[in-house]
Design an enzyme around this catalytic site. Sequence first.
Site, PDB file in Angstrom:
ATOM      1  N   LYS A 176      -6.469   2.191   0.369  1.00  0.00           N
ATOM      2  CA  LYS A 176      -5.122   2.134   0.935  1.00  0.00           C
ATOM      3  C   LYS A 176      -5.225   2.019   2.450  1.00  0.00           C
ATOM      4  O   LYS A 176      -5.837   2.860   3.101  1.00  0.00           O
ATOM      5  CB  LYS A 176      -4.335   3.392   0.551  1.00  0.00           C
ATOM      6  CG  LYS A 176      -4.205   3.544  -0.959  1.00  0.00           C
ATOM      7  CD  LYS A 176      -3.147   4.553  -1.351  1.00  0.00           C
ATOM      8  CE  LYS A 176      -2.997   4.553  -2.880  1.00  0.00           C
ATOM      9  NZ  LYS A 176      -1.832   5.312  -3.308  1.00  0.00           N
ATOM     10  N   MET A 205       4.489   2.394   3.730  1.00  0.00           N
ATOM     11  CA  MET A 205       3.459   3.052   4.534  1.00  0.00           C
ATOM     12  C   MET A 205       2.107   2.329   4.521  1.00  0.00           C
ATOM     13  O   MET A 205       1.375   2.404   5.493  1.00  0.00           O
ATOM     14  CB  MET A 205       3.230   4.478   4.020  1.00  0.00           C
ATOM     15  CG  MET A 205       4.450   5.367   4.109  1.00  0.00           C
ATOM     16  SD  MET A 205       4.753   5.876   5.796  1.00  0.00           S
ATOM     17  CE  MET A 205       6.279   6.782   5.576  1.00  0.00           C
ATOM     18  N   LEU A 230      -3.366  -5.108  -4.385  1.00  0.00           N
ATOM     19  CA  LEU A 230      -2.681  -4.620  -5.592  1.00  0.00           C
ATOM     20  C   LEU A 230      -1.188  -4.448  -5.360  1.00  0.00           C
ATOM     21  O   LEU A 230      -0.393  -4.523  -6.288  1.00  0.00           O
ATOM     22  CB  LEU A 230      -3.281  -3.273  -6.032  1.00  0.00           C
ATOM     23  CG  LEU A 230      -4.680  -3.299  -6.641  1.00  0.00           C
ATOM     24  CD1 LEU A 230      -5.186  -1.879  -6.861  1.00  0.00           C
ATOM     25  CD2 LEU A 230      -4.694  -4.082  -7.951  1.00  0.00           C
ATOM     26  N   PRO A 248       8.967   8.523  -8.547  1.00  0.00           N
ATOM     27  CA  PRO A 248       8.247   7.930  -9.690  1.00  0.00           C
ATOM     28  C   PRO A 248       7.078   7.033  -9.287  1.00  0.00           C
ATOM     29  O   PRO A 248       6.080   6.977  -9.998  1.00  0.00           O
ATOM     30  CB  PRO A 248       9.345   7.128 -10.410  1.00  0.00           C
ATOM     31  CG  PRO A 248      10.601   7.873 -10.089  1.00  0.00           C
ATOM     32  CD  PRO A 248      10.432   8.337  -8.668  1.00  0.00           C
ATOM     33  N   ASP A 290       7.248  13.197  -0.361  1.00  0.00           N
ATOM     34  CA  ASP A 290       7.671  11.897  -0.914  1.00  0.00           C
ATOM     35  C   ASP A 290       7.403  11.850  -2.421  1.00  0.00           C
ATOM     36  O   ASP A 290       6.780  10.916  -2.923  1.00  0.00           O
ATOM     37  CB  ASP A 290       6.959  10.752  -0.182  1.00  0.00           C
ATOM     38  CG  ASP A 290       7.639   9.399  -0.419  1.00  0.00           C
ATOM     39  OD1 ASP A 290       8.802   9.381  -0.881  1.00  0.00           O
ATOM     40  OD2 ASP A 290       7.008   8.356  -0.145  1.00  0.00           O
TER      41      ASP A 290
END
Length: 274
Positions: free
Chosen positions: A46, A28, A23, A142, A139
């Site tokens: 992730k 990171m 995606l 947006p 962190d």
Amino acid sequence: MMTSALDRLKLDLGGRYAIERELGSGAMATVYLAHDLKHHRDVAVKVLRPELASVLGAERFLNEIDVVAHLQHPHILPLFDSGAADELLYYVTPRIEGESLRERLRRERQLPIDEAIQITREVASALDYAHRHNVIHRDVKPGNILLQDGHALVADFGIALAVSAAGGERLTATGLSLGTPGYMSPEQATGERSLDARSDIYSLGAVLYEMLAGEPPHMGSTTNAVLTKTVMEPPRPVRQTRETVPPHVDAALSKALAKLPADRFRSATEFSRA
């Protein structure tokens, strides 16, 4: 490289997740769309970047990310699962039917004032809850705020917490830094290690500033230029860019974006009320 990571992921997680496609990827982690075979639902898997995974180590990463699994709040993206597959460290979250605030701002640049304030208050609520559980996000930006059915969800508590707690000084050796220029607090920009809730409050202030003004409080052609301005220069009052912003919102923003943590709001709830 990515193909082999995808192949390894399919091989190692094939019994639990059907990995469909990539995606996107960030500093990171790389994010994959997958189907949870047990619960029959789409999820986001992730996978930490290999250089980051090797610095952290599986045990430390999984211990820290377990803390995030206990954060239960309507505006925090939940953690479904985490693990180590071969040398890959991963965690699993819901697949959100919506977009990130970054995507929305890319399309519209500025948001209606009432909507910007609502998003800020929902994120502040999530941050305040996390801060009371001794978790600092580190962190807020947006790209880490997801919008679903008109409401905000804060994502990636996991990576920031695991990396900051487990990485230590070894993290800087990899060239990776936590935080994103433009949204980092001055103390983060100068490499301060012991950050508290007021650093997240600054970052949320920077996000609100961008929603109202169309750009973050400090812009520059290089990362160093942005960080120098963050530490040295006061941001331009948002009402100079957009005079329809109410004075009390402008004042709250100025306080949230104060250079010294002692001059900011003590809690995200205080910022939200203001």
